[in-house]
Design a protein around this motif. Structure first.
Motif, mmCIF file in Angstrom:
data_model
loop_
_atom_site.group_PDB
_atom_site.id
_atom_site.type_symbol
_atom_site.label_atom_id
_atom_site.label_comp_id
_atom_site.label_asym_id
_atom_site.label_seq_id
_atom_site.Cartn_x
_atom_site.Cartn_y
_atom_site.Cartn_z
ATOM 1 N N PRO A 1 0.029 -1.829 -12.750
ATOM 2 C CA PRO A 1 1.274 -1.713 -13.393
ATOM 3 C C PRO A 1 2.358 -0.948 -12.779
ATOM 4 C CG PRO A 1 -0.591 -1.419 -14.760
ATOM 5 C CD PRO A 1 -1.122 -1.558 -13.649
ATOM 6 N N GLY A 2 1.903 0.359 -12.002
ATOM 7 C CA GLY A 2 2.801 1.106 -11.458
ATOM 8 C C GLY A 2 3.496 0.375 -10.455
ATOM 9 N N ASN A 3 3.040 -0.543 -9.509
ATOM 10 C CA ASN A 3 3.768 -1.404 -8.617
ATOM 11 C C ASN A 3 4.573 -2.218 -9.148
ATOM 12 O OD1 ASN A 3 1.928 -0.233 -6.756
ATOM 13 N ND2 ASN A 3 0.752 -1.934 -5.905
ATOM 14 N N VAL A 4 4.391 -2.997 -10.159
ATOM 15 C CA VAL A 4 5.300 -3.853 -10.868
ATOM 16 C C VAL A 4 6.488 -3.106 -11.356
ATOM 17 C CG1 VAL A 4 5.648 -5.542 -12.663
ATOM 18 C CG2 VAL A 4 3.411 -5.290 -11.560
ATOM 19 N N GLU A 5 6.178 -2.002 -11.910
ATOM 20 C CA GLU A 5 7.350 -1.085 -12.341
ATOM 21 C C GLU A 5 8.263 -0.570 -11.234
ATOM 22 O OE1 GLU A 5 7.552 3.365 -14.731
ATOM 23 O OE2 GLU A 5 6.234 1.693 -15.499
ATOM 24 N N LYS A 6 7.611 -0.192 -10.001
ATOM 25 C CA LYS A 6 8.382 0.295 -9.102
ATOM 26 C C LYS A 6 9.243 -0.979 -8.510
ATOM 27 C CE LYS A 6 7.045 2.959 -5.482
ATOM 28 N NZ LYS A 6 6.481 3.712 -4.751
ATOM 29 N N MET A 7 8.722 -2.075 -8.244
ATOM 30 C CA MET A 7 9.326 -3.325 -7.693
ATOM 31 C C MET A 7 10.478 -3.731 -8.636
ATOM 32 S SD MET A 7 6.543 -5.343 -5.783
ATOM 33 C CE MET A 7 5.105 -5.265 -7.030
ATOM 34 N N ALA A 8 10.252 -3.735 -9.994
ATOM 35 C CA ALA A 8 11.430 -3.882 -11.036
ATOM 36 C C ALA A 8 12.538 -3.080 -11.122
ATOM 37 C CB ALA A 8 10.678 -4.124 -12.461
ATOM 38 N N GLN A 9 12.093 -1.694 -10.464
ATOM 39 C CA GLN A 9 13.201 -0.762 -10.386
ATOM 40 C C GLN A 9 13.963 -0.898 -8.995
ATOM 41 O OE1 GLN A 9 11.791 3.175 -11.440
ATOM 42 N NE2 GLN A 9 11.158 2.372 -13.386
ATOM 43 N N GLY A 10 13.613 -1.872 -8.281
ATOM 44 C CA GLY A 10 14.151 -2.016 -6.933
ATOM 45 C C GLY A 10 13.582 -1.163 -5.880
ATOM 46 N N ILE A 11 12.685 -0.387 -6.123
ATOM 47 C CA ILE A 11 11.939 0.621 -5.342
ATOM 48 C C ILE A 11 10.821 -0.167 -4.620
ATOM 49 C CG2 ILE A 11 10.716 2.584 -5.132
ATOM 50 C CD1 ILE A 11 11.711 3.488 -8.080
ATOM 51 N N PRO A 12 11.072 0.080 -3.098
ATOM 52 C CA PRO A 12 9.979 -1.087 -1.978
ATOM 53 C C PRO A 12 8.749 -0.023 -2.180
ATOM 54 C CG PRO A 12 12.119 -0.257 -0.974
ATOM 55 C CD PRO A 12 12.041 0.309 -2.341
ATOM 56 N N LEU A 13 7.591 -0.817 -2.295
ATOM 57 C CA LEU A 13 6.325 -0.424 -2.120
ATOM 58 C C LEU A 13 6.143 0.249 -0.728
ATOM 59 C CD1 LEU A 13 4.251 -3.285 -3.992
ATOM 60 C CD2 LEU A 13 5.284 -1.168 -5.038
ATOM 61 N N THR A 14 5.038 1.260 -0.843
ATOM 62 C CA THR A 14 4.605 1.644 0.509
ATOM 63 C C THR A 14 3.359 1.365 0.917
ATOM 64 O OG1 THR A 14 3.381 3.700 -0.668
ATOM 65 C CG2 THR A 14 6.029 4.187 -0.158
ATOM 66 N N ASP A 15 2.774 1.756 1.940
ATOM 67 C CA ASP A 15 1.424 1.279 2.286
ATOM 68 C C ASP A 15 0.408 1.812 0.956
ATOM 69 O OD1 ASP A 15 1.937 -0.077 4.616
ATOM 70 O OD2 ASP A 15 1.413 1.460 5.894
ATOM 71 N N ASP A 16 0.602 2.991 0.689
ATOM 72 C CA ASP A 16 -0.239 3.718 -0.117
ATOM 73 C C ASP A 16 -0.124 2.964 -1.526
ATOM 74 O OD1 ASP A 16 -1.168 5.688 1.618
ATOM 75 O OD2 ASP A 16 0.381 7.201 0.702
ATOM 76 N N ASP A 17 1.000 2.257 -2.036
ATOM 77 C CA ASP A 17 0.993 1.463 -3.161
ATOM 78 C C ASP A 17 0.231 0.261 -3.018
ATOM 79 O OD1 ASP A 17 3.021 3.295 -4.467
ATOM 80 O OD2 ASP A 17 4.622 2.211 -3.328
ATOM 81 N N ARG A 18 0.304 -0.520 -1.697
ATOM 82 C CA ARG A 18 -0.209 -1.800 -1.555
ATOM 83 C C ARG A 18 -1.854 -1.837 -1.361
ATOM 84 N NH1 ARG A 18 4.839 -2.483 2.007
ATOM 85 N NH2 ARG A 18 6.175 -3.808 0.742
ATOM 86 N N LEU A 19 -2.343 -0.724 -0.955
ATOM 87 C CA LEU A 19 -3.664 -0.794 -0.530
ATOM 88 C C LEU A 19 -4.679 -0.882 -1.571
ATOM 89 C CD1 LEU A 19 -4.033 1.924 2.322
ATOM 90 C CD2 LEU A 19 -3.822 -0.564 2.496
ATOM 91 N N PRO A 20 -4.542 -0.283 -2.886
ATOM 92 C CA PRO A 20 -5.237 -0.867 -3.872
ATOM 93 C C PRO A 20 -5.122 -2.245 -4.604
ATOM 94 C CG PRO A 20 -4.096 1.353 -4.314
ATOM 95 C CD PRO A 20 -3.575 0.772 -3.088
ATOM 96 N N TRP A 21 -3.921 -2.791 -4.159
ATOM 97 C CA TRP A 21 -3.580 -4.214 -4.483
ATOM 98 C C TRP A 21 -4.219 -5.016 -3.628
ATOM 99 C CZ3 TRP A 21 0.500 -7.421 -2.011
ATOM 100 C CH2 TRP A 21 0.402 -8.419 -2.464
ATOM 101 N N LEU A 22 -4.144 -4.614 -2.352
ATOM 102 C CA LEU A 22 -4.867 -5.723 -1.513
ATOM 103 C C LEU A 22 -6.469 -5.320 -1.581
ATOM 104 C CD1 LEU A 22 -2.830 -4.405 2.024
ATOM 105 C CD2 LEU A 22 -2.880 -6.802 0.903
ATOM 106 N N ASP A 23 -6.805 -4.434 -1.780
ATOM 107 C CA ASP A 23 -8.395 -4.204 -2.268
ATOM 108 C C ASP A 23 -8.786 -5.076 -3.473
ATOM 109 O OD1 ASP A 23 -8.680 -2.700 0.010
ATOM 110 O OD2 ASP A 23 -8.659 -0.778 -1.208
ATOM 111 N N ARG A 24 -7.965 -5.230 -4.425
ATOM 112 C CA ARG A 24 -8.220 -6.170 -5.745
ATOM 113 C C ARG A 24 -8.285 -7.792 -5.147
ATOM 114 N NH1 ARG A 24 -5.422 -5.457 -11.054
ATOM 115 N NH2 ARG A 24 -7.208 -7.154 -11.512
ATOM 116 N N ILE A 25 -7.363 -7.891 -4.128
ATOM 117 C CA ILE A 25 -7.340 -9.314 -3.627
ATOM 118 C C ILE A 25 -8.605 -9.576 -3.038
ATOM 119 C CG2 ILE A 25 -6.017 -10.733 -2.181
ATOM 120 C CD1 ILE A 25 -3.453 -9.657 -3.022
#
Length: 181
Positions: A46-70
């Motif tokens: 949810p934190g990633n979605v919130e950041k992107m919705a606010q126009g804030i780019p994701l960092t590697d640290d944001d993306r890694l848990p998502w990539l692990d879920r994938i």
């Protein structure tokens, strides 16, 4: 040549920046090959979605848990002998390598490639998506095209959806893409 009887099915990641058509292409590639489709955006914390919705780019640290879920989705599909197509931007080679590791090497990528102008027009036309068009340039700066990487097919998105899907399926056919046993 098909899979051996006990071979794990190949998983396919439909990749590219936002607005390239990952979901539309992924759904159809999955349907045409007897595979399950998973919308990678739904796996974002949810934190990633919130950041992107606010126009804030994701960092590697944001993306890694998502990539692990994938990666977990890919592993689970393979352990149950189920073919899988999943959408994921997979912008950097290190992200793709992380997914390859999860798949034990049985992973192909369809890279949907298009011009900034075409991508921007698609993003601006979307309704109800959390990713604002203002993040396109950030994604394009982050993108490391998979040129020369094994197991990647590239398809231009300046064609009709049916043509994009047909090209993706044709190019994947050399990798023995199919559903489960």
């Amino acid at each position: 040549m098909g899979f051996e009887k006990k071979a794990r099915p190949l998983a396919v990641v439909v990749m590219g920046v936002s607005g390239c058509g990952k979901s539309s292409v992924g759904e159809r590639v999955a349907a045409q090959n007897g595979m399950v489709f998973v919308e990678g955006d739904q796996l974002h914390p949810p934190g990633n979605v919130e950041k992107m919705a606010q126009g804030i780019p994701l960092t590697d640290d944001d993306r890694l848990p998502w990539l692990d879920r994938i990666g977990e989705e890919i592993r689970t599909a393979q352990e149950t002998s189920q073919g899988l197509v999943i959408s994921c931007s997979a912008l950097k080679r290190s992200y793709r390598d992380r997914l390859r590791q999860s798949a034990g090497g049985r992973l192909a990528f369809v890279f949907l490639e298009g011009s900034r102008d075409l991508l921007l027009s698609r993003m601006q036309a979307r309704q109800g998506h959390f990713m604002p068009a203002s993040l396109l340039d950030s994604q394009l700066r982050t993108l490391e095209p998979p040129t020369g990487e094994a197991g990647v097919v590239t398809v231009a998105i300046d064609n009709a959806l049916d043509d994009i899907v047909a090209l993706a399926c044709q190019r994947l056919s050399g990798m023995a893409v199919k559903g489960g046993d």
